[in-house]
Design a protein around this motif. Structure first.
Motif: not given
Length: 293
Positions: A197-221
């Motif tokens: 449970f503790a690592f689920i809460v901590f790991g959720s912060i890493g969720g910023v990576a997905g939208p940022a990757i998608q944003s980079l992809v969209a900006g290059a196309v």
């Protein structure tokens, strides 16, 4: 009929300003998080009334989506920016070929493979792992997945925009991947259930990576290729859905919980997931150095 998320991603890329792309992609993560929170509960309540009722309600929700898309949602691109349809273009290999037309997108797509493979591995082995190591029942697993949905909703709905705005897309992705490496190591090496449970809460912060990757992809196309590129990425993600159960569950988890294993280690799939995220981090560092932005 499985292209709705791909189309939604392309739509967001079409209608979003550059400074809003990551936040808007994060809203899809919010929708998934809300689904994780309310979907299992709703399915359980409806299934208690009649075993088939959840399927009929799901069909009704899909119909509402269709009606909204057909009668209300406007087209994202004007006619002059739309690409023509052709059956030669409508194939998975063609969409994968388009990814190679954009070097930054091709590199990010490779990172997507590592990231999604690790995520799919977690999804396939989670219940088996928690039951085997900590004796969790359906209730405990349900609570853990509900926490995943809740934290994902908070992070992707509230943190993506300020984090990406402060760090930039590239640094936000790298920070998110680093958090994921630590989180997966924590899952695999945990010695008590509460640690998950503790690592689920901590790991959720890493969720910023997905939208940022998608944003980079969209900006290059360019606009006319957004759908093709999103389709190519979706094809890669589907392939990981085939591979992950074979590697993480039927392979690692099965072997390291069997009598033939030199040592019992049910957390082995999560250590492989940590390696996948580390490879994604390393690949991105090399990519960003070659293509400074």
């Amino acid at each position: 009929m499985g292209a709705s998320i791909t189309t939604a991603n392309a739509y967001i890329a079409d209608v979003s300003k550059p400074e809003d792309r990551a936040r808007n992609f994060g809203l899809i993560g919010v929708a998934f998080g809300l689904g994780f929170i309310f979907g299992p509960g709703l399915g359980g309540v409806l299934g208690g009334i009649d075993l088939r009722l959840p399927f009929f309600v799901s069909a009704g929700l899909a119909l509402v989506n269709w009606l909204y898309g057909f009668f209300v949602l406007p087209e994202s691109l004007p006619p002059e920016k739309r690409d023509s349809f052709g059956w030669r273009k409508a194939n998975p290999l063609g969409s994968l070929y388009v990814l190679g037309s954009y070097p930054l997108v091709a590199g990010l797509a490779a990172v997507f493979v590592f990231v999604v493979l690790a995520q799919r591995g977690l999804e396939t082995v989670w219940v088996l792992y928690t039951g085997h190591k900590f004796g969790w029942d359906a209730r405990m697993n349900g609570l853990s997945l509900m926490l995943v949905g809740l934290t994902a909703t908070v992070v992707q709905g509230g943190l993506v925009r300020p984090v990406v705005g402060r760090l930039g897309e590239r640094r936000a992705i790298l920070c998110g991947l680093a958090v994921a490496v630590v989180t997966y190591l924590g899952y695999g090496l945990a010695t008590a259930g509460w640690m998950l449970f503790a690592f689920i809460v901590f790991g959720s912060i890493g969720g910023v990576a997905g939208p940022a990757i998608q944003s980079l992809v969209a900006g290059a196309v360019p606009p006319e290729d957004q759908g093709k590129v999103q389709g190519g990425i979706a094809s890669l993600m589907s392939l990981t859905g085939i591979l992950a159960p074979l590697v993480f569950t039927a392979g690692l988890f099965s072997y390291f919980t069997s009598p033939d294993a030199p040592v019992e280690f049910p957390g082995a799939p999560f250590l492989l997931g940590a390696v996948m995220y580390a490879l994604a981090f390393w690949s991105l560092l090399r990519l960003f150095r070659r293509m400074p932005g």
